[in-house]
Write a protein that holds these residues in place. Structure first.
Motif, PDB file in Angstrom:
ATOM      1  N   SER A 208      47.321  82.033  23.838  1.00 49.33           N
ATOM      2  CA  SER A 208      46.636  83.552  24.012  1.00 49.33           C
ATOM      3  C   SER A 208      45.610  83.086  23.806  1.00 49.33           C
ATOM      4  CB  SER A 208      46.654  83.863  22.602  1.00 49.33           C
ATOM      5  OG  SER A 208      45.719  84.959  22.856  1.00 49.33           O
TER       6      SER A 208
ATOM      7  N   PRO B 124      43.099  84.305  20.914  1.00 52.04           N
ATOM      8  CA  PRO B 124      43.655  84.348  19.576  1.00 52.04           C
ATOM      9  C   PRO B 124      42.160  84.834  18.455  1.00 52.04           C
ATOM     10  CG  PRO B 124      42.750  82.128  20.539  1.00 52.04           C
ATOM     11  CD  PRO B 124      42.343  82.789  21.465  1.00 52.04           C
TER      12      PRO B 124
ATOM     13  N   VAL C 163      42.334  88.571  18.253  1.00 54.20           N
ATOM     14  CA  VAL C 163      44.374  88.618  17.562  1.00 54.20           C
ATOM     15  C   VAL C 163      43.635  88.400  16.217  1.00 54.20           C
ATOM     16  CG1 VAL C 163      46.346  88.166  17.219  1.00 54.20           C
ATOM     17  CG2 VAL C 163      45.177  87.858  19.818  1.00 54.20           C
TER      18      VAL C 163
ATOM     19  N   THR D 283      49.010  82.438  30.610  1.00 56.26           N
ATOM     20  CA  THR D 283      48.526  82.440  29.037  1.00 56.26           C
ATOM     21  C   THR D 283      48.768  84.497  29.035  1.00 56.26           C
ATOM     22  OG1 THR D 283      47.715  80.313  29.321  1.00 56.26           O
ATOM     23  CG2 THR D 283      47.311  81.522  27.464  1.00 56.26           C
TER      24      THR D 283
ATOM     25  N   PHE E 154      46.739  88.933  24.643  1.00 55.63           N
ATOM     26  CA  PHE E 154      46.903  88.543  23.264  1.00 55.63           C
ATOM     27  C   PHE E 154      48.036  87.906  22.949  1.00 55.63           C
ATOM     28  CE2 PHE E 154      43.416  92.231  23.999  1.00 55.63           C
ATOM     29  CZ  PHE E 154      42.687  92.260  24.353  1.00 55.63           C
ATOM     30  N   TRP E 155      48.303  88.560  23.243  1.00 54.11           N
ATOM     31  CA  TRP E 155      50.147  88.427  22.041  1.00 54.11           C
ATOM     32  C   TRP E 155      50.693  86.953  22.140  1.00 54.11           C
ATOM     33  CZ3 TRP E 155      52.015  90.615  17.339  1.00 54.11           C
ATOM     34  CH2 TRP E 155      53.228  90.534  17.683  1.00 54.11           C
ATOM     35  N   PRO E 156      50.730  85.936  21.387  1.00 53.90           N
ATOM     36  CA  PRO E 156      50.693  84.621  22.052  1.00 53.90           C
ATOM     37  C   PRO E 156      51.986  84.302  22.186  1.00 53.90           C
ATOM     38  CG  PRO E 156      50.122  85.440  19.376  1.00 53.90           C
ATOM     39  CD  PRO E 156      50.207  86.296  20.139  1.00 53.90           C
TER      40      PRO E 156
END
Length: 210
Positions: free
Chosen positions: A89, A92, A95, A151, A154-156
């Protein structure tokens, strides 16, 4: 790298200070709302369970933000960090902050207030990220563009995980991030205090929220 005329150089520290100020004002507004509301049914099992789940979310947030700071601390202006949490991400740390925002709001026992905290965090951080991305794109050019391409913002994407055997840790940045995260724990005594003042009649409940 020479800065192009199309993108104005940004002071990332100034952006972060503005972000914190806006977050503070927005959070204080929601706290004021919480002072005149209570969860439907009062202190039900749902209310208590949400508070417990929220506290777990805050703890995960604090640990996660500190972990991220080990990789990014002091390096944002100098290089593109793409290892550890930053390999799955681009943001992260934010997040984990979303998770912490939910946990703070959940200390009211109201899913509505918890949702408002998350919404505030998402809106503020999304605006901050756009400005940071403009600066990074201008400063690092193709290197950053390649990082963006592989990449998520946000969402991994856990399949992209990459790490390295050693990292250079800068204690000051780690401790600052840890301190900022620990502040979230104040949500528990704050909202418990508001509930107590409501119960003894010092605060008047005007709304019941789910």
């Amino acid at each position: 790298m020479t800065t192009s005329n199309s993108v104005r150089p940004l002071d990332l520290r100034r952006v972060q200070l503005i972000r914190k100020a806006v977050l503070l004002v927005a959070i204080l507004s929601v706290v004021a709302l919480a002072a005149i509301t209570q969860s439907i049914g009062g202190e039900t099992e749902w209310h208590e369970g949400l508070e417990t789940f929220g506290m777990a979310a805050i703890i995960i947030c604090i640990v996660g933000r500190a972990w991220c700071s080990l990789y990014i601390g002091g390096r944002k202006k100098a290089e593109i960090v793409d290892r550890g949490p930053y390999s799955i991400s681009r943001n992260p740390l934010y997040v984990f902050s979303f998770l912490g925002a939910f946990g703070m709001g959940a200390q009211t026992g109201s899913a509505t207030i918890a949702g408002l905290f998350v919404l505030i965090a998402v809106l503020v951080f999304a605006a901050t990220v756009k400005r940071e991305e403009a600066w990074l794109a201008d400063a690092f050019g193709p290197t950053y563009a390649a990082y963006v391409a592989r990449t998520p913002r946000f969402w991994p994407n856990f399949s992209m995980w990459r790490d390295q055997e050693t990292i250079e840790v800068r204690p000051r940045f780690f401790l600052t991030t840890l301190r900022d995260g620990l502040v979230m724990l104040l949500a528990f005594p704050l909202f418990e205090g508001l509930e107590h003042f409501q119960q003894i009649g010092w605060l008047r409940v005007l709304l019941n929220l789910p």
